[in-house]
Design a protein around this motif. Structure first.
Motif, mmCIF file in Angstrom:
data_model
loop_
_atom_site.group_PDB
_atom_site.id
_atom_site.type_symbol
_atom_site.label_atom_id
_atom_site.label_comp_id
_atom_site.label_asym_id
_atom_site.label_seq_id
_atom_site.Cartn_x
_atom_site.Cartn_y
_atom_site.Cartn_z
ATOM 1 N N ILE A 22 0.847 -1.188 0.000
ATOM 2 C CA ILE A 22 0.000 0.000 0.000
ATOM 3 C C ILE A 22 0.882 1.237 0.000
ATOM 4 C CG2 ILE A 22 -1.749 1.286 1.274
ATOM 5 C CD1 ILE A 22 -2.715 -1.381 0.059
ATOM 6 N N THR A 23 0.675 2.100 -1.003
ATOM 7 C CA THR A 23 1.506 3.299 -1.122
ATOM 8 C C THR A 23 0.688 4.586 -1.196
ATOM 9 O OG1 THR A 23 1.554 3.061 -3.529
ATOM 10 C CG2 THR A 23 3.355 2.021 -2.288
ATOM 11 N N THR A 24 -0.634 4.472 -1.257
ATOM 12 C CA THR A 24 -1.472 5.671 -1.352
ATOM 13 C C THR A 24 -2.617 5.580 -0.350
ATOM 14 O OG1 THR A 24 -3.039 4.785 -2.985
ATOM 15 C CG2 THR A 24 -0.992 5.794 -3.826
ATOM 16 N N VAL A 25 -3.158 6.746 -0.006
ATOM 17 C CA VAL A 25 -4.316 6.796 0.888
ATOM 18 C C VAL A 25 -5.506 6.085 0.247
ATOM 19 C CG1 VAL A 25 -6.018 8.355 1.928
ATOM 20 C CG2 VAL A 25 -3.584 8.887 2.084
ATOM 21 N N GLU A 26 -5.670 6.238 -1.048
ATOM 22 C CA GLU A 26 -6.788 5.600 -1.741
ATOM 23 C C GLU A 26 -6.721 4.081 -1.604
ATOM 24 O OE1 GLU A 26 -8.959 3.467 -4.650
ATOM 25 O OE2 GLU A 26 -6.767 3.654 -4.733
ATOM 26 N N GLN A 27 -5.524 3.505 -1.776
ATOM 27 C CA GLN A 27 -5.358 2.057 -1.594
ATOM 28 C C GLN A 27 -5.681 1.645 -0.156
ATOM 29 O OE1 GLN A 27 -1.176 1.963 -3.014
ATOM 30 N NE2 GLN A 27 -1.787 0.085 -4.056
ATOM 31 N N TRP A 28 -5.216 2.449 0.784
ATOM 32 C CA TRP A 28 -5.458 2.157 2.201
ATOM 33 C C TRP A 28 -6.957 2.122 2.486
ATOM 34 C CZ3 TRP A 28 -3.746 0.384 6.675
ATOM 35 C CH2 TRP A 28 -4.423 0.725 7.840
ATOM 36 N N LEU A 285 -6.009 1.808 12.327
ATOM 37 C CA LEU A 285 -7.370 2.030 11.839
ATOM 38 C C LEU A 285 -7.913 3.384 12.251
ATOM 39 C CD1 LEU A 285 -8.926 -1.484 12.563
ATOM 40 C CD2 LEU A 285 -8.097 -0.611 10.374
ATOM 41 N N ILE A 286 -7.282 4.034 13.219
ATOM 42 C CA ILE A 286 -7.726 5.340 13.693
ATOM 43 C C ILE A 286 -7.201 6.456 12.786
ATOM 44 C CG2 ILE A 286 -7.641 6.926 15.670
ATOM 45 C CD1 ILE A 286 -7.345 4.311 17.401
ATOM 46 N N ALA A 287 -6.142 6.198 12.038
ATOM 47 C CA ALA A 287 -5.531 7.214 11.165
ATOM 48 C C ALA A 287 -6.547 7.762 10.164
ATOM 49 C CB ALA A 287 -4.351 6.597 10.420
ATOM 50 N N PRO A 288 -6.440 9.067 9.874
ATOM 51 C CA PRO A 288 -5.466 10.040 10.367
ATOM 52 C C PRO A 288 -5.935 10.810 11.596
ATOM 53 C CG PRO A 288 -6.728 11.041 8.612
ATOM 54 C CD PRO A 288 -7.266 9.637 8.791
ATOM 55 N N ARG A 289 -6.978 10.312 12.267
ATOM 56 C CA ARG A 289 -7.484 10.997 13.460
ATOM 57 C C ARG A 289 -6.473 10.890 14.602
ATOM 58 N NH1 ARG A 289 -12.229 7.428 14.470
ATOM 59 N NH2 ARG A 289 -10.945 6.030 13.214
ATOM 60 N N PRO A 290 -6.484 11.826 15.527
ATOM 61 C CA PRO A 290 -5.545 11.762 16.652
ATOM 62 C C PRO A 290 -5.795 10.551 17.545
ATOM 63 C CG PRO A 290 -6.451 13.969 16.419
ATOM 64 C CD PRO A 290 -7.243 13.088 15.510
ATOM 65 N N VAL A 291 -4.713 9.926 17.983
ATOM 66 C CA VAL A 291 -4.774 8.800 18.910
ATOM 67 C C VAL A 291 -3.775 9.048 20.029
ATOM 68 C CG1 VAL A 291 -3.089 7.445 17.565
ATOM 69 C CG2 VAL A 291 -4.665 6.280 19.140
ATOM 70 N N TYR A 292 -4.172 8.716 21.245
ATOM 71 C CA TYR A 292 -3.306 8.923 22.411
ATOM 72 C C TYR A 292 -3.296 7.642 23.232
ATOM 73 C CZ TYR A 292 -0.856 11.684 25.948
ATOM 74 O OH TYR A 292 0.105 12.197 26.794
ATOM 75 N N VAL A 293 -2.088 7.206 23.613
ATOM 76 C CA VAL A 293 -1.904 6.006 24.429
ATOM 77 C C VAL A 293 -1.121 6.395 25.675
ATOM 78 C CG1 VAL A 293 -0.797 3.731 24.546
ATOM 79 C CG2 VAL A 293 -1.990 4.443 22.451
ATOM 80 N N ILE A 312 4.547 3.202 17.363
ATOM 81 C CA ILE A 312 5.666 3.264 16.418
ATOM 82 C C ILE A 312 5.329 2.503 15.136
ATOM 83 C CG2 ILE A 312 8.083 2.634 16.037
ATOM 84 C CD1 ILE A 312 7.614 4.961 18.024
ATOM 85 N N TYR A 313 4.730 1.325 15.294
ATOM 86 C CA TYR A 313 4.470 0.494 14.117
ATOM 87 C C TYR A 313 3.167 0.846 13.408
ATOM 88 C CZ TYR A 313 8.549 -2.210 15.326
ATOM 89 O OH TYR A 313 9.843 -2.584 15.585
ATOM 90 N N ALA A 314 2.337 1.671 14.029
ATOM 91 C CA ALA A 314 1.173 2.220 13.329
ATOM 92 C C ALA A 314 1.529 3.490 12.563
ATOM 93 C CB ALA A 314 0.049 2.523 14.326
ATOM 94 N N ALA A 315 2.680 4.077 12.880
ATOM 95 C CA ALA A 315 3.069 5.372 12.304
ATOM 96 C C ALA A 315 3.107 5.384 10.769
ATOM 97 C CB ALA A 315 4.424 5.803 12.874
ATOM 98 N N PRO A 316 3.522 4.299 10.084
ATOM 99 C CA PRO A 316 3.537 4.369 8.617
ATOM 100 C C PRO A 316 2.196 4.726 7.994
ATOM 101 C CG PRO A 316 4.837 2.503 9.351
ATOM 102 C CD PRO A 316 4.152 3.046 10.574
ATOM 103 N N VAL A 317 1.101 4.352 8.638
ATOM 104 C CA VAL A 317 -0.211 4.714 8.092
ATOM 105 C C VAL A 317 -0.460 6.202 8.278
ATOM 106 C CG1 VAL A 317 -2.686 4.258 8.169
ATOM 107 C CG2 VAL A 317 -1.067 2.384 8.499
ATOM 108 N N TYR A 318 -0.090 6.739 9.435
ATOM 109 C CA TYR A 318 -0.218 8.186 9.640
ATOM 110 C C TYR A 318 0.667 8.946 8.655
ATOM 111 C CZ TYR A 318 -3.187 7.836 13.728
ATOM 112 O OH TYR A 318 -4.261 7.611 14.550
ATOM 113 N N GLN A 319 1.843 8.408 8.405
ATOM 114 C CA GLN A 319 2.742 9.057 7.454
ATOM 115 C C GLN A 319 2.196 8.998 6.042
ATOM 116 O OE1 GLN A 319 6.203 6.796 8.479
ATOM 117 N NE2 GLN A 319 6.544 7.929 10.383
ATOM 118 N N LEU A 320 1.439 7.958 5.739
ATOM 119 C CA LEU A 320 0.768 7.861 4.449
ATOM 120 C C LEU A 320 -0.181 9.049 4.246
ATOM 121 C CD1 LEU A 320 0.773 5.606 2.168
ATOM 122 C CD2 LEU A 320 -1.371 4.813 3.188
ATOM 123 N N PHE A 321 -0.767 9.508 5.357
ATOM 124 C CA PHE A 321 -1.665 10.661 5.322
ATOM 125 C C PHE A 321 -0.919 11.989 5.456
ATOM 126 C CE2 PHE A 321 -4.756 7.357 6.321
ATOM 127 C CZ PHE A 321 -5.922 7.806 5.701
#
Length: 371
Positions: A22-28, A285-293, A312-321
């Motif tokens: 997956i390389t685009t938001v549309e694909q995601w 699955l929360i991206a790109p909405r804010p998430v706090y842990v 850390i490992y969810a960050a690539p999806v946020y970076q996609l956005f």
């Protein structure tokens, strides 16, 4: 366990089941996100028997002049009906007056009992500091999770399972458990919020502690109406990576709480590497909405490092956005919050609890996105 070893063990959040990168938001949005939701429903939380019920109504009692005339109190009965009968979810809501209107809101999924949510405010608890939330300009909302489903292994006969489940023969192994039922209730609150002119439904954060934190994450993952999702000390099958194995394990949680998840999840007792998902994928699955842990130093059972690594490992999806996420991979010292770009984290000194310190960080972070 090193970061590199985690990378080798974890499912790649941006690689589909058939190997597509997956390389685009549309694909995601079109392929990978729905695929991950289905995997969690199938193997962890279960498929809900109903979404918004056809028979759903709201009955509100309003009281003026609460909290020294700073808030309006609304007590809302959210009533629903299904093949197995009727149910009521009781929402308690304090809305600030004399400030911005409609107000952003925090919704707490309360797993600690009604003593923390006194509607008359004669008893006050740091677990739900409603006065402070209102003073900061937010509406303070809370539900008690056992209104929806009892927190016990009752064979799924009571609560919303008893009202909505219609299975021929034995219960399917992928049917919803208690966590999914409690998350379903949080979405029914959002149905109500859409009708309340005093609350801005586009700026609602869902919050939970421990099993409530697991619930908040699943609710926020499924229901994109939640503008922010906050998990406190949620641990195993919440924010913590299952493959971390430093705290509570899948077997531990299934043995102690067999009603929380679906029956398929028990197939992975002691077999975490075989699970097709891990909790970083839930946060994604929360991206790109804010998430706090948030974690606590003396809460080893919840595995703070694994909670942090999920971000850390969810960050690539946020970076996609186009979001920078946490902006660091360094595990922080206690009481030094990280408020990044749509991601936040802190490690609080202390035990497994939800405290005013935690709420202060949540509200500081929310001020950037909900105000």
């Amino acid at each position: 366990m090193t970061t590199e070893s985690f990378t080798r063990m974890l499912p790649d959040v941006l690689t589909t089941a058939d190997g597509e990168q997956i390389t685009t938001v549309e694909q995601w949005q079109r392929k990978r996100r729905p695929e991950i939701v289905t995997l969690f429903r199938e193997y962890v939380y279960g498929h809900e028997s109903v979404q918004r019920p056809a028979a759903l109504s709201f009955h509100t009692n309003v009281t003026q002049g609460l909290m020294g005339n700073r808030a309006i109190r609304k007590q809302v009965d959210i009533r629903y009906e299904g093949p197995g009968g009727q149910g009521v979810l009781r929402l308690l809501l304090f809305v600030p007056v004399g400030r911005e209107k409609p107000a952003p809101a925090f919704l707490l999924v309360n797993n600690r009992g009604a003593e923390h949510t006194d509607p008359d405010r004669e008893r006050r608890s740091p677990f739900w500091p409603a006065e402070w939330i209102v003073e900061r300009g937010y509406a303070a909302a809370v539900i008690n999770y056992t209104d929806l489903d009892p927190d016990e292994d009752d064979g799924f006969r009571n609560g919303v399972h008893g009202i909505f489940d219609e299975f021929e023969g034995s219960r399917p192994a992928n049917a919803w458990g208690a966590i999914a039922a409690w998350a379903w209730g949080a979405s029914r609150v959002m149905d109500y919020m859409e009708t309340d002119p005093d609350v801005d439904v586009a700026r609602v954060a869902v919050v939970g502690h421990s099993r409530g934190g697991k619930t908040a994450l699943w609710a926020g993952a499924l229901d994109e109406r939640f503008a922010m999702v906050i998990s406190n000390n949620s641990g195993c099958t919440g924010a913590a990576l299952a493959r971390g194995n430093r705290g509570e394990t899948i077997k531990d949680i299934n043995d102690r709480f067999p009603h929380w998840f679906n029956a398929n999840y028990k197939r992975f007792n002691g077999r975490e590497p075989d699970l097709p998902v891990d909790q970083h994928m839930l946060l994604s699955l929360i991206a790109p909405r804010p998430v706090y842990v948030s974690s606590a130093t003396q809460d080893e059972w919840a595995d703070p490092l694994s909670e942090f690594l999920s971000l850390i490992y969810a960050a690539p999806v946020y970076q996609l956005f186009g979001k920078h996420a946490l902006g660091t991979e360094r595990f922080p010292q206690p009481d030094t919050p990280i408020h990044g770009d749509r991601m936040g984290y802190h490690l609080r000194t202390g035990v497994h609890d939800l405290t005013e310190y935690d709420w202060e960080q949540f509200m500081d972070f929310a001020d950037r996105y909900l105000k």
